[in-house]
Structures are given as C-alpha cells and as structure tokens.
Design an enzyme around this catalytic site. Structure first.
Site, PDB file in Angstrom:
ATOM      1  N   TYR A   1      -9.006 -35.208  24.018  1.00 36.13           N
ATOM      2  CA  TYR A   1      -9.701 -33.958  23.725  1.00 36.13           C
ATOM      3  C   TYR A   1      -9.881 -33.126  24.993  1.00 36.13           C
ATOM      4  O   TYR A   1      -9.566 -31.930  25.026  1.00 36.13           O
ATOM      5  CB  TYR A   1     -11.060 -34.249  23.096  1.00 36.13           C
ATOM      6  CG  TYR A   1     -11.896 -33.011  22.861  1.00 36.13           C
ATOM      7  CD1 TYR A   1     -11.517 -32.068  21.907  1.00 36.13           C
ATOM      8  CD2 TYR A   1     -13.056 -32.776  23.599  1.00 36.13           C
ATOM      9  CE1 TYR A   1     -12.288 -30.929  21.686  1.00 36.13           C
ATOM     10  CE2 TYR A   1     -13.837 -31.642  23.383  1.00 36.13           C
ATOM     11  CZ  TYR A   1     -13.438 -30.718  22.426  1.00 36.13           C
ATOM     12  OH  TYR A   1     -14.203 -29.595  22.219  1.00 36.13           O
TER      13      TYR A   1
ATOM     14  N   LEU B   1     -12.463 -19.080  19.309  1.00 32.71           N
ATOM     15  CA  LEU B   1     -13.391 -20.178  19.062  1.00 32.71           C
ATOM     16  C   LEU B   1     -12.742 -21.350  18.336  1.00 32.71           C
ATOM     17  O   LEU B   1     -13.386 -22.390  18.159  1.00 32.71           O
ATOM     18  CB  LEU B   1     -14.586 -19.677  18.234  1.00 32.71           C
ATOM     19  CG  LEU B   1     -15.390 -18.516  18.825  1.00 32.71           C
ATOM     20  CD1 LEU B   1     -16.439 -18.030  17.832  1.00 32.71           C
ATOM     21  CD2 LEU B   1     -16.054 -18.930  20.136  1.00 32.71           C
TER      22      LEU B   1
ATOM     23  N   LYS C   1      -8.242 -29.372  25.934  1.00 30.38           N
ATOM     24  CA  LYS C   1      -9.055 -28.216  26.292  1.00 30.38           C
ATOM     25  C   LYS C   1      -8.682 -27.689  27.676  1.00 30.38           C
ATOM     26  O   LYS C   1      -8.659 -26.474  27.918  1.00 30.38           O
ATOM     27  CB  LYS C   1     -10.541 -28.582  26.252  1.00 30.38           C
ATOM     28  CG  LYS C   1     -11.131 -28.632  24.858  1.00 30.38           C
ATOM     29  CD  LYS C   1     -11.166 -27.243  24.223  1.00 30.38           C
ATOM     30  CE  LYS C   1     -11.955 -27.213  22.944  1.00 30.38           C
ATOM     31  NZ  LYS C   1     -11.997 -25.868  22.322  1.00 30.38           N
TER      32      LYS C   1
ATOM     33  N   ASN D   1     -23.471 -28.826  24.800  1.00 31.23           N
ATOM     34  CA  ASN D   1     -23.783 -28.978  23.386  1.00 31.23           C
ATOM     35  C   ASN D   1     -24.423 -27.697  22.859  1.00 31.23           C
ATOM     36  O   ASN D   1     -25.490 -27.288  23.325  1.00 31.23           O
ATOM     37  CB  ASN D   1     -24.753 -30.152  23.185  1.00 31.23           C
ATOM     38  CG  ASN D   1     -24.137 -31.470  23.603  1.00 31.23           C
ATOM     39  OD1 ASN D   1     -23.248 -31.984  22.950  1.00 31.23           O
ATOM     40  ND2 ASN D   1     -24.622 -32.021  24.705  1.00 31.23           N
TER      41      ASN D   1
ATOM     42  N   PRO E   1     -68.760  -9.120  -4.235  1.00 30.94           N
ATOM     43  CA  PRO E   1     -69.648  -7.974  -3.963  1.00 30.94           C
ATOM     44  C   PRO E   1     -71.078  -8.409  -3.672  1.00 30.94           C
ATOM     45  O   PRO E   1     -71.649  -9.253  -4.360  1.00 30.94           O
ATOM     46  CB  PRO E   1     -69.558  -7.159  -5.256  1.00 30.94           C
ATOM     47  CG  PRO E   1     -68.206  -7.474  -5.805  1.00 30.94           C
ATOM     48  CD  PRO E   1     -67.988  -8.925  -5.482  1.00 30.94           C
ATOM     49  N   GLY E   2     -71.632  -7.841  -2.600  1.00 31.37           N
ATOM     50  CA  GLY E   2     -73.008  -8.130  -2.219  1.00 31.37           C
ATOM     51  C   GLY E   2     -73.188  -9.393  -1.402  1.00 31.37           C
ATOM     52  O   GLY E   2     -74.288  -9.652  -0.895  1.00 31.37           O
TER      53      GLY E   2
END
Length: 368
Positions: free
Chosen positions: A102, A52, A106, A131, A279-280
C-alpha cells in the site's frame, strides 16, 4: 467553478462534494464505475482536480499498484495531454513512507503527481494525510473512530487491543476546507502540503471521550465540545446516531406552581433550564451569595422584584415574551418573579454553576 473529484463516492469525497455544491460550484464526479471516456471528458471541463480515489483493502494486493499508482499515472497523463495546466491536489497517506504494497503504491502515485506539476508548471499538491475522521466514514472497515462512534451509539461493544497506541488525526471538515481553498486559489506551487490542525491522541483516550459523549444524556453534563479535538469527535459521534436516537428524555419537576426542567449542564459554564408558572404564581423568593442567573421570559408577562439584603433597597421591572429582555439575578439581592399575565408564563434560565444540593447557595427570603 467545476471541480473534478476522483473517488467521488468515498468518505472524504462525499463531504467535499457536498461542500462544493454548497458553494454553487459544479462537481465532476469520477468513481470506479466511470469509463475512460468519462474521465477524459471531465478533464476537458474541469477548472481544478481533487484526486481522492484510492485502494486500501483489496482482495488482491496487486490492486494496490493498479488502483493507486496506475490510476494516478493515467490521470496525470490525461492532465498533461490537455495542456491546460489544471491544478491537482492528491490525498496520499502517511503510509507512503512505509515499505509495504500500500505504501509503495501511494509513493509511486505521489511521484506521478509531482512530476506532472514540475513538467506542466501547474500547481500539484500532495497531502500525506494521517487518520481522517468525521461524518459518513464507513464503520467496521479501516477507521477506529468510525467504528467506535457507530458501536457506542448503538450500545455495541468495541475492541481495543492497545489503549496506548498513538493516533494522529485530522478532521474531515479541515481536509475539505484545505482542498476548497486550493481549488479556489491554487497558486503555482508543487510539493508536499499539510492539513492542519493535526491532533495527537491515543486509542484509549479517544474511546473514553466517545463513551463520555454517550453519558451526557444521563447526567446532562456536557463535555467541552466547543473547540479542538473534542469538538470534532463530538460532531462525528452525533453523526452516527440512528434516527430513533435523535431525541432523548430529560427530567421534569412539576408542582402546583408549574414545571421546572433542566436541559443541559456544563463543567465550567453553568447550566440551562426552563420553568413555567401559572397566572398569579410567584417563583423564587430567595437570594444567593455567589450564584448568578439570567432569566429570559419566552412567553407571557412577568414582574421581577429585588431587595438588597443589607440596605433594604428595592427594585422592580416588568418584561414579556413580546419584548425579549435578559434579567440578571445579583448576589446579595433577594429576588422573585410573578406571572402577571392571563396565560402560562415560560421562562428560560441560565445559572453560572451547576446546582449542588449539598451547597445550594439558595437562601429563602421575602422580597417585598
């Protein structure tokens, strides 16, 4: 399994190395600071090689040739000398087809990798990646998505020169999955391979989508983040949030019965909320024509009651947080829920549609 990873401190490699560690495999990391002896030692120990390393923004253009073509040629020579037929995967770029320093570097690196595979009989794959985006990519460097996510998450401006510029994208997790699959079962094929899926979008569309993620914290309506490009972009955007933004407030509506809190809304799958009752206390006491709901008592005890709006048929059931049961509200049946315990009751609620104050589909009605 031992994987030699070059460029081990780079964006893709950091994601890859974490995934390798998660499989209890061993990473043999090589960076720019590694010596020739360290590289040679790693080659001797490796079961597979993921290459990489690369140079993409040097101060001196001559570094393209040395850092991309030159280092790849050195690596391939060491692999050939080992005589071990080590499988090799190389992350190249779609720019390898372009006539610039570049791209040329490569392209030369690709030829070295393919020649190694053909001469040694080892599997040697070249991946011309478009990308790549995902967590841990460096912002304000060479990734528009990383920059957009970093800046938007912090309320900083972004610059878009051409909103219609086309972007071909691959998500880093998909790259990692492909490389891991290769390392585990490389076969004996040499040539060009692809990482899928590839997403085609534009700069403007990607920026608009990331801005939309930011807005969810205000209006609570989630984007469709369950699959495809939107899923990958969302995970990427979230990864750029600073720790002080790991949480955000949501509205709470309180009255003498308890509280009601909306957590999340969706464009086409309703919304999630929770409420409490003392409650209730009885909540509900209405019916819906079309809306449906799912109730889950998380804490306390509850009595659910139902009455059919035409036949008058009634039904009741009791649930508690100790024995989780989902209770459905049925269109055409009035319903309510009463806290029959001694403490506060906590109930999770899903409704199949976002509440619309202009068309609430909630009609008051006594149950029994």
């Amino acid at each position: 399994m031992r994987i030699l990873v070059t460029g081990a401190d780079g964006f893709i490699a950091r994601n890859l190395c974490l995934a390798i560690a998660g499989r209890a495999w061993q990473v043999l990391p090589i960076t720019r600071n590694s010596s020739a002896a360290m590289l040679q030692d790693a080659v001797a120990k490796a079961d597979a090689v993921i290459h990489l390393a690369g140079v993409n923004r040097p101060q001196d253009p001559a570094e393209f040739a040395s850092g991309n073509a030159g280092f790849t040629q050195q690596l391939c020579a060491l692999l050939a000398e080992s005589g071990r037929k080590l499988p090799l995967a190389f992350s190249s770029s779609i720019q390898a087809e372009r006539d610039n320093p570049y791209g040329s570097s490569k392209n030369s690196a690709e030829r070295a990798v393919l020649a190694y595979g053909q001469q040694s009989g080892a599997a040697a794959r070249v991946y011309r990646l478009p990308n790549v985006f995902g967590k841990w990519c460096r912002p304000n460097y060479n990734s528009a998505i990383a920059t957009f996510c970093h800046n938007i998450a912090r309320g900083l401006p972004i610059q878009i020169n051409d909103p219609g510029a086309v972007m071909s994208l691959v998500y880093v997790d998909d790259v990692v999955a492909e490389l891991l699959a290769f390392a585990q079962a490389p076969g004996d094929s040499t040539g060009f391979f692809s990482v899928n899926p590839v997403y085609d979008s534009t700069v403007g569309e990607v920026a608009a989508q990331i801005y939309a993620f930011q807005g969810v914290r205000t209006h609570l309506v989630s984007e469709r983040v369950g699959e495809g490009l939107v899923r990958a972009l969302y995970s990427t955007y979230i990864s750029y949030l600073p720790p002080e933004q790991f949480s955000y407030p949501i509205p709470q509506y309180a009255d003498p019965r308890g509280v009601f809190v909306e957590m999340l809304k969706t464009p086409d799958a309703g919304q999630f909320s929770y409420f409490t009752a003392y409650p209730g206390i009885t909540r509900g006491g209405h019916y819906h024509h079309s809306k449906t709901e799912k109730f889950l008592v998380m804490k306390g005890k509850a009595l659910f009651k139902f009455r059919h709006m035409l036949s008058g048929e009634t039904f009741s059931l009791e649930t508690s947080g100790e024995h989780p049961v989902v209770v459905e509200s049925i269109p055409g049946w009035a319903h309510d829920i009463t806290n029959t315990g001694d403490g506060e009751m906590l109930v999770m609620l899903w409704a199949n549609e976002i509440f619309d104050r202009d068309r609430p589909d909630t009609i008051a009605a006594e149950v029994f």
